[in-house]
Scaffold this active site. Structure first.
Site, short mmCIF file in Angstrom:
data_model
loop_
_atom_site.label_atom_id
_atom_site.label_comp_id
_atom_site.label_asym_id
_atom_site.label_seq_id
_atom_site.Cartn_x
_atom_site.Cartn_y
_atom_site.Cartn_z
N VAL A 31 0.83 -1.21 0.00
CA VAL A 31 0.00 0.00 0.00
C VAL A 31 0.87 1.26 0.00
O VAL A 31 0.67 2.17 -0.81
CB VAL A 31 -0.96 0.01 1.21
CG1 VAL A 31 -1.70 1.34 1.30
CG2 VAL A 31 -1.96 -1.14 1.09
N THR A 103 1.50 0.39 7.94
CA THR A 103 2.28 -0.72 8.48
C THR A 103 1.45 -1.90 8.96
O THR A 103 1.89 -3.05 8.88
CB THR A 103 3.13 -0.26 9.68
OG1 THR A 103 2.25 0.12 10.76
CG2 THR A 103 4.02 0.91 9.29
N LYS A 127 -6.59 -1.20 10.70
CA LYS A 127 -7.76 -1.25 11.58
C LYS A 127 -7.38 -1.45 13.04
O LYS A 127 -8.25 -1.54 13.91
CB LYS A 127 -8.69 -2.39 11.12
CG LYS A 127 -9.31 -2.17 9.76
CD LYS A 127 -10.18 -3.34 9.33
CE LYS A 127 -9.37 -4.48 8.77
NZ LYS A 127 -8.75 -4.18 7.46
N LEU A 161 -13.84 2.34 -1.28
CA LEU A 161 -15.27 2.66 -1.34
C LEU A 161 -15.66 3.64 -0.23
O LEU A 161 -15.13 3.57 0.88
CB LEU A 161 -16.11 1.38 -1.19
CG LEU A 161 -15.88 0.30 -2.25
CD1 LEU A 161 -16.72 -0.94 -1.93
CD2 LEU A 161 -16.24 0.82 -3.65
N GLY A 212 -2.31 -11.48 -3.71
CA GLY A 212 -2.22 -10.42 -2.72
C GLY A 212 -3.55 -10.03 -2.12
O GLY A 212 -3.63 -9.04 -1.37
N GLU A 215 -4.04 -12.53 3.17
CA GLU A 215 -2.83 -12.28 3.94
C GLU A 215 -1.84 -13.43 3.70
O GLU A 215 -2.23 -14.52 3.28
CB GLU A 215 -3.16 -12.18 5.43
CG GLU A 215 -4.04 -11.00 5.80
CD GLU A 215 -3.37 -9.66 5.53
OE1 GLU A 215 -2.12 -9.58 5.70
OE2 GLU A 215 -4.07 -8.72 5.14
N ASP A 226 -11.01 -10.31 10.09
CA ASP A 226 -10.95 -9.11 9.25
C ASP A 226 -12.34 -8.49 9.11
O ASP A 226 -12.52 -7.28 9.28
CB ASP A 226 -10.39 -9.45 7.87
CG ASP A 226 -10.37 -8.24 6.95
OD1 ASP A 226 -9.67 -7.26 7.26
OD2 ASP A 226 -11.06 -8.28 5.91
N LYS A 230 -14.00 -4.90 10.74
CA LYS A 230 -14.74 -3.93 9.93
C LYS A 230 -16.12 -3.66 10.50
O LYS A 230 -16.59 -2.52 10.52
CB LYS A 230 -14.85 -4.44 8.48
CG LYS A 230 -13.52 -4.48 7.75
CD LYS A 230 -13.64 -5.13 6.38
CE LYS A 230 -12.28 -5.19 5.68
NZ LYS A 230 -12.35 -5.88 4.39
N GLY A 344 -7.22 -4.94 -2.57
CA GLY A 344 -6.20 -4.67 -3.57
C GLY A 344 -5.42 -3.41 -3.26
O GLY A 344 -5.97 -2.43 -2.76
#
Length: 364
Positions: A31, A103, A127, A161, A212, A215, A226, A230, A344
């Protein structure tokens, strides 16, 4: 790694706002590295002044506009020391300073309060900070407000988004979020669409990892954590108090492989292909399939597998698409729907860049 010419750090005229925004990027992997490339390709790239960057071991400070961020430069730079980094980071007169945390590191997430107190904005796709105890989440927002800085994390949910921004704006307008549901993991969309196409479970997981989307240890995705993180963030931004223990999360990691080392997990994953094949074939005969969903209501958050009609909009999701349905007091009969790629490095970095842009607009 892509290169980018650092931009010169001219001081503004006293009493005026500078057109430049200083940026320090922590984490220059997928990223962070993509963000650097995206900034360098902008038509107004000279508005962004990358003053430094670090990876897991080295810190590179950029004082020359002709200097480039690359592996060789990093290898010859100083050893990373967070005390020195934070001490050196000071907003220049007339310019905003944005700290980008790309990171996913718990230690870095613990520095946000110090950065806010120094008048430094924070933008992050991580997060970690937002899913600690509710009291810490509240303290982050309060401290940022008190020091007139922005804490932006749109990419925590849905990558690029506008999910959190939409929820936040609805709440600020006086509306009440009553339910949020949908597919919030691009990784899970990819895996289950591959299963529908006939790919064995282990191959679908490994393919997602190679691309990718998943993980390095796919259990981070298959555990449901994950999506759980969220959903926690969505709930908190909606104005609700929630702790991790309040969520009901169904993992799809084979129980036998939950606690083995990563190499063993990947090696033994094919043992469970037939189990998934039988399950999906039986559902297909009934005109159904499986998707991994999250659902948040005021007093209930669930994350797990759900059977769906095979021709339903959610079941037809492909690639890494997310679909999020937002029900509110005003939108009670028909929900707001946000759909698009939810994973992505390109879309996530673009979302981080959009957050930086927001700070730049507000600061001028």
């Amino acid at each position: 790694m892509s290169n980018i010419s650092a931009l010169s750090r001219h001081l503004p005229v006293p009493g005026t706002k500078s057109n430049k925004t200083d940026i320090f990027i922590a984490g220059i992997g997928a990223v962070g590295g993509t963000l650097i490339r995206q900034i360098s390709n902008l038509s107004d790239a000279d508005s962004f002044n990358i003053i430094g960057a670090c990876n897991s071991t080295r810190t590179l400070w950029i004082d020359d506009e002709e200097f480039k961020i690359n592996k060789k430069a990093l290898a010859n730079s100083e050893a990373k020391n967070w005390d020195r980094i934070i001490k050196k980071l000071e907003p220049a007169d007339g310019r905003e300073l944005v700290f980008v945390d790309a990171t996913g590191d718990h230690e870095v997430a613990g520095f946000y309060l110090k950065l806010f107190e120094k008048g430094i904005h924070v933008v992050t796709p991580s997060k970690i900070a937002n899913t600690r105890k509710q009291v810490y989440f509240d303290l982050l927002q309060k401290t940022a407000d008190e020091h007139d800085v922005k804490f932006l994390y749109e990419t925590n949910v849905g990558a690029g988004l506008p999910v959190l921004r939409t929820v936040r704006d609805l709440v600020k307008s006086g509306d009440e979020i009553t339910e949020v549901s949908g597919v919030l993991s691009g990784t899970m969309t990819y895996i289950f669409s591959q299963l529908d196409a006939g790919l064995p479970f282990s191959e679908a997981v490994l393919k997602a990892r190679q691309l990718g989307y998943a993980e390095p240890d796919p259990r981070d995705d298959l555990s449901g954590e994950d999506v759980a993180r969220k959903m926690m963030i969505l709930s908190r931004v909606s104005g609700y108090t929630v702790e991790r223990g309040d969520l009901n999360v169904e993992p799809i990691t084979p129980k036998e492989l939950a606690n083995v080392d990563s190499a063993t997990f990947l090696e033994r994953l094919p043992e469970f292909d037939s189990e998934w094949k039988v399950k999906l074939e039986e559902l297909k005969k009934a005109g159904k399939t499986l998707r991994y969903l999250g659902k948040m209501k005021k007093d209930d958050i669930t994350v797990g597998l759900q059977e769906l009609d095979i021709d339903s909009p959610v079941a037809r999701l492909q690639g890494t698409n997310n679909i999020i349905q937002i029900h509110t007091r005003r939108y009670s009969h028909q929900p707001l729907i946000i759909q698009g790629p939810g994973a992505g490095k390109e879309v996530t970095s673009a979302g981080v860049l959009a957050d930086i842009r927001q700070i730049m607009r507000n600061g001028r």
